[in-house]
Scaffold this motif. Structure first.
Motif, PDB file in Angstrom:
ATOM      1  N   HIS B  47       0.810  -1.220   0.000  1.00  0.00           N
ATOM      2  CA  HIS B  47       0.000   0.000   0.000  1.00  0.00           C
ATOM      3  C   HIS B  47       0.843   1.270   0.000  1.00  0.00           C
ATOM      4  N   TYR B  48       1.972   1.245   0.691  1.00  0.00           N
ATOM      5  CA  TYR B  48       2.776   2.467   0.801  1.00  0.00           C
ATOM      6  C   TYR B  48       3.298   2.856  -0.580  1.00  0.00           C
ATOM      7  N   ASP B  49       3.912   1.911  -1.269  1.00  0.00           N
ATOM      8  CA  ASP B  49       4.328   2.168  -2.644  1.00  0.00           C
ATOM      9  C   ASP B  49       3.129   2.592  -3.487  1.00  0.00           C
ATOM     10  N   ALA B  51       0.529   4.201  -2.629  1.00  0.00           N
ATOM     11  CA  ALA B  51       0.162   5.599  -2.399  1.00  0.00           C
ATOM     12  C   ALA B  51       1.095   6.534  -3.142  1.00  0.00           C
ATOM     13  N   PHE B  52       2.382   6.212  -3.156  1.00  0.00           N
ATOM     14  CA  PHE B  52       3.342   7.139  -3.753  1.00  0.00           C
ATOM     15  C   PHE B  52       3.474   7.007  -5.265  1.00  0.00           C
ATOM     16  N   LEU B  54       0.800   7.377  -6.962  1.00  0.00           N
ATOM     17  CA  LEU B  54      -0.365   8.118  -7.451  1.00  0.00           C
ATOM     18  C   LEU B  54      -0.041   9.484  -8.046  1.00  0.00           C
TER      19      LEU B  54
END
Lengths: 249, 249, 249, 249, 249, 249
Positions: B47-49, B51-52, B54
């Motif tokens: 999820h962290y990747d 988000a970034f 986007l």
């Protein structure tokens, strides 16, 4: 216990209100820090804004994690970036939509949500589906007010919210009503009192759920989908957000 | 027809492979432009990747929209930012996970997905739930290979993918198998042939679905959850991403 | 690529219209043959008609298979006999209800269907359930017109359809509208234009989805529920439909 | 009370067995007529056979309706044509799969189904989904025996069925087991006795449910999806099946 | 066959009516004993009453089991204590809500329920969810009459029930209507006749389903969740209800 | 804040352990009273026991309500009588199964439950279904230990629980594990530590959720399914449990 409440938009007056709502319900031993990012949208209305609140939100959560915060609240009713926040946090992370729905489900058999703009309706319907709450969700109602109107002309906006809350009770036969925007946090108590029906603000609900989880000594599971991000390079002006080897735990 | 295929990560070799996969299936009159952002994670694993990726993804789609592209493919199996892309695009936007599942559901009664890392399993299970496909999803299997291994040491990685595809057919009784990473796009055809079972690559599937929707003259609905973003200020170094009055349509 | 579009009823004027709708959206390299059986009901309105369109439909598909057609469209919104068609076809088989719903789900968060007679409402609700689309289906609306009225007195019938489309947008808050009868295929484009909301004709959608699947080199899975029929004897005047040893592949 | 039990395939020995199973459980005042069509497949194994059993099945039901039968059983576990039969019947129509699942759900919390061929597994899974029973369905198991083997070499076939029944209890933790083929009707009682777990034959279950509904004075609802077929012309050699004005009620 | 029909409340006139409804549909060879407990609430309206009807209900079922009754009906539409009754009974136990919904699902595609008080609506919605019937349940309507009004002033109460039945057909487009209270058992037949739509009384439906299951020689499964209660001590004035070693089978 | 934790069985040593678990997590200002009824089963294993724990449980809650307790925990993993308790309580009532599942869903994507006896598996599966958690529930595992063994020979019982917790992590790929019996409350912390995966005790979780809801000033909704019981007569030796006019609020 220290809880970081992140308002993912950059409107300070709203962060202020959110902080007040959070502190109003926090337990004596709980320290609330309400924060907003220094970059990103002034309000989150739809998916595009939701995407651009994430860098700031995650930066806040990572700083909070580095500073040893025990838990985190994401104070936007679209529950943006919850999965990503859970990856970077050791402690629990709770979104205000999930928190409000969980609270509602223990107080009544059904609920309606009153949100700001019609464009948010499908977002919230999808969250209800994700959380296994679609059976309890009677209806998402839009009061047709932009988020920032809740900051400026609160009398008119509050009246529109109240109207929809009353229609939720009368027309949807909802046993509980949820206020579907962090900017409505100050309205819940008076609406509960006026209607005699539980009216839930997600900010308060999320603070109390984080307190609960931290109080239980529970932390986010790291053996599956919320495992710590893998260290890797981020290109360009997002490079500083990359998860490095120094972040590993 | 011009289709913009955005690889939301910043690994050029993968964009290259994705572009080839896209062009391999595109109709004669379709022009494929495969693009990756100039900022963001080199791979999306969690999820962290997600988000970034986007900001870069959305920047690409907005440029594509400004340049009049007819449709868009988001070439990451987590289907990141689809809702946001649909808000900024006039034409159809299709994610490769949704595309692959839709194709699979018309070719068989059930499917399994073979993805890279175990951390992606819950992400894909949740997408299946969102798309109404959980009944058809037999199992998500992780081949236990980092995304970028698919770029470098493809023989070993390909062998692991093949093993899981074969187990999906034998053990899960899946009638169709989906490759759950854009980086596996080159493996689908040979695996289909080898196993005699349809093995679907989402990149190709998404290109063809965009072609289909554009060919029908259909565009993204703007009357609900995918309405054009509201113009507003974005603070800090995300300011340039703000949706301004000049963007309105 | 050659696609066989079978109108499962025996009304030639409707087959004509369906063929036109199919050809209107087909890609340059696609040859469309629109066919109707030489036996069976003149329109499909309910389950009984649906049962009796199957011998003719399947005969058409088997002939198409023998003649090497690449894919098949079943042009009746009840999606009759799709499973059976998939058993006898090597290439993809797509029904117009499934196709329209799949297209709608990529263009908006929700849709309503406008069909002909009230008796078809539960049929379509059940298809939505089967396809995992019940969450997106706002409502099935009947325009209260027999199928063949769409052939004869199109002005009046078209007006009724338009009224229901407009109510679907206004009352159901549907983001997309689907026309729930192959006989309405000619109305979609003008209704899209008039309402500004995507209005989908299933015939066109199915043709494009078959093109997509064929273009991907994908064929119907034969390892499970769509395996080739077993050769066996059929008694009486259905004997000629039996699947014989010469059919095996 | 007179109940027509239609075996939709044309194998007389199986109809005989079905009739015996039906009569074995019928109440004293119930007359059972077991019938098979004079045209159609000798066994129903998959969707194609399922489509071609419908003309004969519906002809039988219409004759039964004309002769005043009080209710109808469709004795094939795929529940073919139930909707169409309900349109033409005044009294209740029950399929053996639905009947068996309904009975199982009142005797235990979960059940597995033992059927003949693997190709039937997705059909039965889809029926469970349609009937709201997927939560209770542990697994559909195929004994890997063609339907007609149950007629000829019953010892070997029966042993395979028994093995799967025992595995359903031990491995699936099923509280009830359903025999998923009308041709297994004679095995249920002895398997119940041997295992101590309820083993349900759908033929018997359906007969008793029809008796129940008829005994309640209830008839098929005619105000929605099961309304009497509309009179219309059927072309070609299906013309005799058309629902004419003389059929209207 | 002997069936024990337990009215879980202690109002004898209602037990009388229930017994009549049961006997009116029972098969010739079936003996119906209708019973109410000697302790507990005079009517069941809500969960609290529902809890306190259980000791009496279970005492009745245990006595019935000791006396060799073949099957049991629980004649309260909230289906209280069904799981507990199934633990203590060898034969089948059927609740009137489940029975009515099962019957409705075989006669039409959808149903509405007309119950007494609004407080019962969520109870019935939850039962529909438990039984896999939520897709078919159009709406639960409350006629706003206390249960015991059905005993005393039946004309007025019956009129209110009739009004809601008619609205269920007209407004909900329900194909079948279920009467959601055992005290309405005497109204079903006349309402069916008046409206031309199947109106189902759960008491009759449950009796016929028990007859069906007993007639099939089927008993409650004892290998899972309905296993016989474990012998153990019950403290205080509930001691006599304890399941002792002499109860084991 | 005063919270009443009711152990619905009558085993004092278990109430003691439950009280300790509750106090161990309670906030400084929270007073915990742990109580068990003076009548009813010594342990709740199955539906029959579950029914007979209700009179005592409800008597405790009503007393607590009269004494002004702010909230209530029902400390049995079957969540018996929650609806009834909510009817008689002004403050929130939380069951330990619902609490544990809610907590688990905020810490991981999936969970398994380790319970005592196999007979409890379907009960817990049904609760997961009721709470919208079936998608997250990987498996309910029975450690095959009677409830009271957790009191007496805790070393052996604890070892069996640990084994199943480890298998839940390894075999079910559960991201969180829930202990499915109030008698296991003392094992959660050490199992969390040993496995590195969140292991949740429902007693603690429920206490914290009640604290959360009370801290938010929220009370049970009285406008629908949890409305205060209607005053009425209860016959026989349950008369003292009747809700009288003096109870009305």
């Amino acid at each position: 216990m220290r809880i970081l409440v992140v308002n993912p938009n950059t409107t300070a007056s709203m962060t202020e209100k959110i902080g007040q709502a959070a502190r109003a319900v926090a337990a004596p031993g709980t320290e609330i820090i309400a924060l907003d990012p220094d970059h990103g949208p002034v309000s989150v209305e739809g998916h595009y804004d939701g995407a651009f609140c994430l860098p700031g939100l995650l930066q806040c959560v990572r700083r909070g994690e580095a500073e040893g915060f025990d838990g985190f609240v994401v104070a936007c009713f679209d529950d943006p970036g919850i999965g990503a926040c859970r990856e970077v946090a050791s402690g629990p992370v709770v979104g205000i939509c999930e928190a409000a729905m969980v609270a509602a489900a223990m107080l009544g058999n059904s609920f309606s949500v009153v949100t700001t703009l019609p464009r948010s309706i499908p977002v919230i319907e999808e969250l209800a589906h994700r959380y296994g709450m679609e059976r309890r969700l009677r209806r998402v109602r839009a009061a047709a007010i932009p988020v920032l109107d809740l900051e400026e002309e609160s009398a008119a906006a509050a009246a529109k919210v109240q109207t929809e809350v009353e229609r939720a009770i009368a027309e949807d036969r909802a046993e509980v009503v949820i206020l579907g925007c962090a900017g409505m946090a100050d309205l819940a108590a008076s609406l509960s009192q006026r209607t005699g029906v539980p009216v839930i603000d997600g900010v308060g609900a999320a603070v109390k759920l984080v307190e609960a989880l931290v109080g239980l000594g529970l932390r986010t599971s790291k053996v599956g989908g919320y495992a710590t991000p893998l260290p890797k390079r981020y290109a360009g002006d997002l490079a500083r957000h990359a998860f490095g080897s120094h972040d590993r735990n």
